[in-house]
Design a protein around this motif. Structure first.
Motif, PDB file in Angstrom:
ATOM      1  N   MET B   1       0.851  -1.205   0.000  1.00 31.25           N
ATOM      2  CA  MET B   1       0.000   0.000   0.000  1.00 31.25           C
ATOM      3  C   MET B   1       0.886   1.254   0.000  1.00 31.25           C
ATOM      4  SD  MET B   1      -3.047   1.051   2.644  1.00 31.25           S
ATOM      5  CE  MET B   1      -4.209  -0.231   2.185  1.00 31.25           C
ATOM      6  N   SER B   2       0.585   2.186  -0.859  1.00 25.94           N
ATOM      7  CA  SER B   2       1.434   3.382  -0.989  1.00 25.94           C
ATOM      8  C   SER B   2       1.106   4.416   0.080  1.00 25.94           C
ATOM      9  CB  SER B   2       1.226   4.004  -2.368  1.00 25.94           C
ATOM     10  OG  SER B   2      -0.058   4.593  -2.416  1.00 25.94           O
ATOM     11  N   GLN B   3       1.943   5.419   0.179  1.00 21.41           N
ATOM     12  CA  GLN B   3       1.733   6.500   1.132  1.00 21.41           C
ATOM     13  C   GLN B   3       0.384   7.183   0.891  1.00 21.41           C
ATOM     14  OE1 GLN B   3       3.860   6.749   3.547  1.00 21.41           O
ATOM     15  NE2 GLN B   3       2.680   8.335   4.540  1.00 21.41           N
ATOM     16  N   THR B   4       0.039   7.308  -0.413  1.00 17.37           N
ATOM     17  CA  THR B   4      -1.231   7.943  -0.763  1.00 17.37           C
ATOM     18  C   THR B   4      -2.404   7.184  -0.155  1.00 17.37           C
ATOM     19  OG1 THR B   4      -0.135   8.348  -2.851  1.00 17.37           O
ATOM     20  CG2 THR B   4      -2.444   8.985  -2.702  1.00 17.37           C
ATOM     21  N   GLU B   5      -2.317   5.865  -0.195  1.00 14.85           N
ATOM     22  CA  GLU B   5      -3.418   5.080   0.369  1.00 14.85           C
ATOM     23  C   GLU B   5      -3.489   5.245   1.889  1.00 14.85           C
ATOM     24  OE1 GLU B   5      -4.185   1.269  -2.388  1.00 14.85           O
ATOM     25  OE2 GLU B   5      -2.075   1.776  -2.062  1.00 14.85           O
ATOM     26  N   LEU B   6      -2.339   5.380   2.520  1.00 14.27           N
ATOM     27  CA  LEU B   6      -2.298   5.650   3.963  1.00 14.27           C
ATOM     28  C   LEU B   6      -2.942   7.012   4.243  1.00 14.27           C
ATOM     29  CD1 LEU B   6      -1.246   4.468   6.669  1.00 14.27           C
ATOM     30  CD2 LEU B   6       0.899   5.659   6.291  1.00 14.27           C
ATOM     31  N   ASP B   7      -2.642   7.993   3.383  1.00  7.40           N
ATOM     32  CA  ASP B   7      -3.243   9.321   3.536  1.00  7.40           C
ATOM     33  C   ASP B   7      -4.769   9.255   3.406  1.00  7.40           C
ATOM     34  OD1 ASP B   7      -0.794  10.460   3.941  1.00  7.40           O
ATOM     35  OD2 ASP B   7      -0.534  11.151   1.870  1.00  7.40           O
ATOM     36  N   VAL B   8      -5.241   8.434   2.466  1.00  8.48           N
ATOM     37  CA  VAL B   8      -6.692   8.285   2.276  1.00  8.48           C
ATOM     38  C   VAL B   8      -7.329   7.725   3.545  1.00  8.48           C
ATOM     39  CG1 VAL B   8      -8.473   7.018   0.984  1.00  8.48           C
ATOM     40  CG2 VAL B   8      -6.550   8.061  -0.234  1.00  8.48           C
ATOM     41  N   LEU B   9      -6.688   6.717   4.141  1.00  8.42           N
ATOM     42  CA  LEU B   9      -7.211   6.130   5.381  1.00  8.42           C
ATOM     43  C   LEU B   9      -7.207   7.162   6.511  1.00  8.42           C
ATOM     44  CD1 LEU B   9      -5.497   2.594   5.348  1.00  8.42           C
ATOM     45  CD2 LEU B   9      -7.928   3.066   5.011  1.00  8.42           C
ATOM     46  N   ARG B  10      -6.158   7.960   6.558  1.00  4.32           N
ATOM     47  CA  ARG B  10      -6.082   8.990   7.610  1.00  4.32           C
ATOM     48  C   ARG B  10      -7.153  10.064   7.431  1.00  4.32           C
ATOM     49  NH1 ARG B  10       0.471   9.491   8.489  1.00  4.32           N
ATOM     50  NH2 ARG B  10       0.510   8.060  10.254  1.00  4.32           N
ATOM     51  N   GLU B  11      -7.406  10.417   6.178  1.00  5.84           N
ATOM     52  CA  GLU B  11      -8.492  11.381   5.922  1.00  5.84           C
ATOM     53  C   GLU B  11      -9.832  10.820   6.394  1.00  5.84           C
ATOM     54  OE1 GLU B  11      -8.770  12.938   1.872  1.00  5.84           O
ATOM     55  OE2 GLU B  11      -6.650  13.478   2.025  1.00  5.84           O
ATOM     56  N   LYS B  12     -10.015   9.531   6.155  1.00  5.18           N
ATOM     57  CA  LYS B  12     -11.242   8.861   6.585  1.00  5.18           C
ATOM     58  C   LYS B  12     -11.366   8.935   8.121  1.00  5.18           C
ATOM     59  CE  LYS B  12     -14.820   6.113   6.008  1.00  5.18           C
ATOM     60  NZ  LYS B  12     -16.060   6.781   5.605  1.00  5.18           N
ATOM     61  N   VAL B  13     -10.252   8.690   8.811  1.00  2.00           N
ATOM     62  CA  VAL B  13     -10.261   8.772  10.280  1.00  2.00           C
ATOM     63  C   VAL B  13     -10.601  10.204  10.724  1.00  2.00           C
ATOM     64  CG1 VAL B  13      -8.800   8.691  12.357  1.00  2.00           C
ATOM     65  CG2 VAL B  13      -8.750   6.807  10.741  1.00  2.00           C
ATOM     66  N   ASP B  14     -10.001  11.198  10.062  1.00  2.00           N
ATOM     67  CA  ASP B  14     -10.287  12.586  10.430  1.00  2.00           C
ATOM     68  C   ASP B  14     -11.775  12.914  10.245  1.00  2.00           C
ATOM     69  OD1 ASP B  14      -7.797  13.434  11.329  1.00  2.00           O
ATOM     70  OD2 ASP B  14      -7.095  13.991   9.330  1.00  2.00           O
ATOM     71  N   GLU B  15     -12.338  12.443   9.139  1.00  2.00           N
ATOM     72  CA  GLU B  15     -13.775  12.653   8.890  1.00  2.00           C
ATOM     73  C   GLU B  15     -14.615  12.021   9.991  1.00  2.00           C
ATOM     74  OE1 GLU B  15     -15.218  11.142   5.093  1.00  2.00           O
ATOM     75  OE2 GLU B  15     -13.579  12.224   4.105  1.00  2.00           O
ATOM     76  N   LEU B  16     -14.246  10.792  10.338  1.00  3.72           N
ATOM     77  CA  LEU B  16     -14.996  10.080  11.384  1.00  3.72           C
ATOM     78  C   LEU B  16     -14.844  10.785  12.725  1.00  3.72           C
ATOM     79  CD1 LEU B  16     -14.194   6.432  10.276  1.00  3.72           C
ATOM     80  CD2 LEU B  16     -16.474   7.430  10.388  1.00  3.72           C
ATOM     81  N   ASN B  17     -13.612  11.249  13.035  1.00 11.26           N
ATOM     82  CA  ASN B  17     -13.390  11.992  14.286  1.00 11.26           C
ATOM     83  C   ASN B  17     -14.341  13.191  14.378  1.00 11.26           C
ATOM     84  OD1 ASN B  17     -11.290  10.334  15.081  1.00 11.26           O
ATOM     85  ND2 ASN B  17      -9.659  11.762  14.489  1.00 11.26           N
ATOM     86  N   LEU B  18     -14.455  13.939  13.268  1.00 15.45           N
ATOM     87  CA  LEU B  18     -15.289  15.145  13.299  1.00 15.45           C
ATOM     88  C   LEU B  18     -16.771  14.807  13.441  1.00 15.45           C
ATOM     89  CD1 LEU B  18     -13.512  17.458  10.692  1.00 15.45           C
ATOM     90  CD2 LEU B  18     -13.294  17.444  13.176  1.00 15.45           C
ATOM     91  N   LYS B  19     -17.179  13.702  12.795  1.00 13.17           N
ATOM     92  CA  LYS B  19     -18.584  13.279  12.952  1.00 13.17           C
ATOM     93  C   LYS B  19     -18.859  12.865  14.396  1.00 13.17           C
ATOM     94  CE  LYS B  19     -19.541  11.436   8.339  1.00 13.17           C
ATOM     95  NZ  LYS B  19     -19.703  10.176   7.589  1.00 13.17           N
ATOM     96  N   ILE B  20     -17.885  12.127  14.986  1.00 11.62           N
ATOM     97  CA  ILE B  20     -18.044  11.670  16.374  1.00 11.62           C
ATOM     98  C   ILE B  20     -18.106  12.887  17.301  1.00 11.62           C
ATOM     99  CG2 ILE B  20     -16.904  10.420  18.284  1.00 11.62           C
ATOM    100  CD1 ILE B  20     -15.688   8.543  16.019  1.00 11.62           C
ATOM    101  N   LEU B  21     -17.218  13.850  17.069  1.00  9.94           N
ATOM    102  CA  LEU B  21     -17.217  15.070  17.888  1.00  9.94           C
ATOM    103  C   LEU B  21     -18.570  15.775  17.829  1.00  9.94           C
ATOM    104  CD1 LEU B  21     -15.729  17.319  19.517  1.00  9.94           C
ATOM    105  CD2 LEU B  21     -15.124  18.349  17.316  1.00  9.94           C
ATOM    106  N   SER B  22     -19.075  15.925  16.608  1.00  4.99           N
ATOM    107  CA  SER B  22     -20.343  16.622  16.425  1.00  4.99           C
ATOM    108  C   SER B  22     -21.482  15.899  17.163  1.00  4.99           C
ATOM    109  CB  SER B  22     -20.603  16.712  14.918  1.00  4.99           C
ATOM    110  OG  SER B  22     -21.914  17.085  14.682  1.00  4.99           O
ATOM    111  N   LEU B  23     -21.500  14.563  17.062  1.00  8.55           N
ATOM    112  CA  LEU B  23     -22.570  13.797  17.726  1.00  8.55           C
ATOM    113  C   LEU B  23     -22.430  13.827  19.248  1.00  8.55           C
ATOM    114  CD1 LEU B  23     -22.834  10.710  15.349  1.00  8.55           C
ATOM    115  CD2 LEU B  23     -24.569  12.477  15.703  1.00  8.55           C
ATOM    116  N   ILE B  24     -21.184  13.788  19.742  1.00  4.30           N
ATOM    117  CA  ILE B  24     -21.001  13.821  21.205  1.00  4.30           C
ATOM    118  C   ILE B  24     -21.443  15.190  21.732  1.00  4.30           C
ATOM    119  CG2 ILE B  24     -19.333  13.714  23.126  1.00  4.30           C
ATOM    120  CD1 ILE B  24     -17.755  11.632  21.614  1.00  4.30           C
ATOM    121  N   ASN B  25     -21.148  16.251  20.985  1.00  3.33           N
ATOM    122  CA  ASN B  25     -21.606  17.577  21.414  1.00  3.33           C
ATOM    123  C   ASN B  25     -23.139  17.672  21.365  1.00  3.33           C
ATOM    124  OD1 ASN B  25     -19.524  19.325  22.345  1.00  3.33           O
ATOM    125  ND2 ASN B  25     -18.712  19.490  20.264  1.00  3.33           N
ATOM    126  N   GLU B  26     -23.717  17.094  20.309  1.00  3.61           N
ATOM    127  CA  GLU B  26     -25.185  17.108  20.197  1.00  3.61           C
ATOM    128  C   GLU B  26     -25.795  16.339  21.372  1.00  3.61           C
ATOM    129  OE1 GLU B  26     -26.534  15.779  16.317  1.00  3.61           O
ATOM    130  OE2 GLU B  26     -28.636  15.822  16.990  1.00  3.61           O
TER     131      GLU B  26
END
Lengths: 96, 96
Positions: B1-26
């Motif tokens: 797996m290339s660095q780019t694919e690792l970056d894609v996975l990390r972006e996915k984690v960041d997206e999920l983190n922000l969704k989780i944050l928003s729901l916990i605040n709600e």
């Protein structure tokens, strides 16, 4: 506010709990993928710089009511949970 | 797996983190509403029976990869955070 309205609020909390659970599990699964990539690359799964980046992004987007120290505490626990799942799986793999 | 694919996975984690944050605040905001109702009714905000019910519902819906003890630990921290916000607000109100 009547008991019914309290029940409505509680149902809302239950719905939110389940959505949060689902997203935390999804997050753990993606973190596991990342862990596998890192393992192949021979790098340490725990990366304090990446962890700080994630917390900074959360800080930028945190509109409350939770205060930032509390958000950081919760997310550090979430990060730890993902690492824990990976470590358990690795131990199992070593035993096979 | 290339660095780019690792970056894609990390972006996915960041997206999920922000969704989780928003729901916990709600969730915290709704819990605050519940706290206000309970305050008017003169009942204690912390309700161990309700907490157990919430954890049981989570258990029914937990498909992993997180194991249930870890889920319970995380959610107890989330519950505590909501109570903490309410207690701070109450202290502020008493000082006004």
């Amino acid at each position: 506010m009547s008991q019914t309205e309290l029940d409505v609020l509680r149902e809302k909390v239950d719905e939110l709990n389940l959505k949060i659970l689902s997203l935390i599990n999804e997050r753990t699964a993606v973190a596991r993928e990342i862990g596998k990539v890192k393992e192949k690359q021979g790098v340490n799964r725990f990366d304090p710089v990446r962890e700080r980046d994630m917390l900074n992004l959360l800080k930028e987007h945190n509109d409350g009511p939770l205060e930032q120290p509390r958000v950081e505490h919760l997310f550090k626990e979430i990060f730890k949970s993902a690492l824990d799942v990976q470590e358990k799986e690795q131990r199992k793999a070593l035993l096979v």
